[in-house]
Design an enzyme around this catalytic site. Sequence first.
Site, mmCIF file in Angstrom:
data_model
loop_
_atom_site.group_PDB
_atom_site.id
_atom_site.type_symbol
_atom_site.label_atom_id
_atom_site.label_comp_id
_atom_site.label_asym_id
_atom_site.label_seq_id
_atom_site.Cartn_x
_atom_site.Cartn_y
_atom_site.Cartn_z
ATOM 1 N N ARG A 125 -5.983 7.168 10.629
ATOM 2 C CA ARG A 125 -4.793 6.302 10.605
ATOM 3 C C ARG A 125 -4.274 6.213 12.026
ATOM 4 N NH1 ARG A 125 0.245 6.321 6.417
ATOM 5 N NH2 ARG A 125 -1.412 5.292 5.247
ATOM 6 N N HIS A 156 -4.882 -2.399 5.975
ATOM 7 C CA HIS A 156 -4.808 -1.176 5.168
ATOM 8 C C HIS A 156 -5.775 -1.329 3.985
ATOM 9 C CE1 HIS A 156 -3.403 2.533 3.723
ATOM 10 N NE2 HIS A 156 -2.170 2.243 3.355
ATOM 11 N N GLN A 166 -5.684 0.863 0.727
ATOM 12 C CA GLN A 166 -4.564 0.548 -0.165
ATOM 13 C C GLN A 166 -4.907 -0.638 -1.062
ATOM 14 O OE1 GLN A 166 -1.442 2.175 -0.518
ATOM 15 N NE2 GLN A 166 -1.496 0.882 -2.336
ATOM 16 N N ASP A 179 6.142 -5.481 0.715
ATOM 17 C CA ASP A 179 6.057 -4.281 1.554
ATOM 18 C C ASP A 179 7.386 -4.165 2.296
ATOM 19 O OD1 ASP A 179 5.044 -2.092 2.952
ATOM 20 O OD2 ASP A 179 3.716 -3.264 4.250
ATOM 21 N N CYS A 211 2.845 -0.818 -2.080
ATOM 22 C CA CYS A 211 2.008 0.276 -1.577
ATOM 23 C C CYS A 211 2.789 1.574 -1.448
ATOM 24 C CB CYS A 211 1.390 -0.124 -0.242
ATOM 25 S SG CYS A 211 2.593 -0.461 1.066
ATOM 26 N N ARG A 254 -5.311 5.332 -5.576
ATOM 27 C CA ARG A 254 -5.844 5.601 -4.232
ATOM 28 C C ARG A 254 -6.884 6.731 -4.301
ATOM 29 N NH1 ARG A 254 -2.762 4.488 0.264
ATOM 30 N NH2 ARG A 254 -4.603 5.211 1.383
HETATM 31 N N1 NVA Z 1 3.143 -1.706 6.111
HETATM 32 C C1 NVA Z 1 3.460 -0.316 5.933
HETATM 33 C C2 NVA Z 1 2.522 0.313 4.950
HETATM 34 C C3 NVA Z 1 2.751 1.767 4.699
HETATM 35 C C4 NVA Z 1 1.786 2.357 3.745
HETATM 36 C C5 NVA Z 1 3.388 0.384 7.277
HETATM 37 O O1 NVA Z 1 2.455 0.096 8.048
HETATM 38 O O2 NVA Z 1 4.248 1.191 7.577
HETATM 39 N N1 CP Z 2 0.677 3.658 0.815
HETATM 40 C C1 CP Z 2 0.399 4.556 1.783
HETATM 41 O O1 CP Z 2 -0.573 4.430 2.541
HETATM 42 O O2 CP Z 2 1.267 5.586 1.796
HETATM 43 P P1 CP Z 2 1.377 6.722 2.910
HETATM 44 O O3 CP Z 2 1.922 6.081 4.149
HETATM 45 O O4 CP Z 2 2.306 7.742 2.305
HETATM 46 O O5 CP Z 2 0.008 7.283 3.152
#
Ligand code: NVA
Ligand code: CP
Length: 310
Positions: A106, A133, A136, A227, A267, A295
């Site tokens: 990540r 992502h 997800q 989101d 998500c 997931r």
């Molecule tokens: N769009 C959000 C998704 C988190 C799982 C982010 O990037 O923070």
């Molecule tokens: N949805 C998701 O990826 O959650 P986290 O940021 O908690 O991993």
Amino acid sequence: MPEPRHFITFMDLNLTEHRRLLERAIELKARRAHGCYRTDHLGGRPVIMMFSKNSTRTRVSFESAITELGGHAIVINMGDSQWTRGEPLSHTARVLSRYVSGIVIRHTKEEELVELARWSSVPVINALTDESHPCQVLGDLMTVAERLGGVGALDNMSVCWIGDGGNMLNTWLQAAHLYGFHLAFACPEGYFPDSGILSRASANNPRVRACKTVEEAARGADVVTTDVFASMGFESEREKRLRDFQGYQVNAELMKLAKPGAVFLHCLPAHPGEEVTDEVIESPASVVWDEAENRLHVQKALLEHLIPAL
Ligand code: NVA
Ligand code: CP
């Protein structure tokens, strides 16, 4: 040694592989419900998980998936590694490949995952970037398949996206590109998805539609999803975004425009009262807890697919 398969963008697997992966995830979930948690697919092999952003679901679901497949997860905060002190990615990738059977990462910049993969001799899996992502959306599609009557139902479903054109909408566009389903999205001015991803998806799938209003996007949808307004890394824009995203909330009134029986996805983490009301999250239409659970199952299927059994 054969070239490793990576999962950096949703498009790294073809449609046949995507469908098989969801079927396998559904099978793994059913087996687990009967107490069959463990396989020995990974045979004790380690997989590294590297994070330069926060995580709850991804971190825990991947670690559980690796454990249940008989492997061992090594988790590192990238700030503790030599990467953030400037070690070349080409060096990091080749060193890690000597220790582990997969790299789950990540990070902000997707291009750095591509560079890492170029040098890695083990699969690299995108656990979220600023651009996409994909893990997800695998979980999201599995959740919708469970509700709409199977993986075959995904091809003709109608998905409504409300809000930020960031990593989640980009990935939904890639999924619509591959599957050919209807995707109607409403984003505020200045918050459109990646132009390259959008133009490729629209060229391949005429059912992808940018809408001027949230009502237009929601009308007749099987799935409504959204989101947070300010994703990780965009917190400094939060106040501006709260103003710019006024009217881009999924609430009970908007859900009434969707098809009867439509589902709500998020998500998570959510900001109840901003992009979605608490009422919708807690409503019978909401499948967010199944979505989070799934997931685990899709990532088990993904790890099985990318890391061949011994
Ligand atoms: N769009 C959000 C998704 C988190 C799982 C982010 O990037 O923070
Ligand atoms: N949805 C998701 O990826 O959650 P986290 O940021 O908690 O991993």
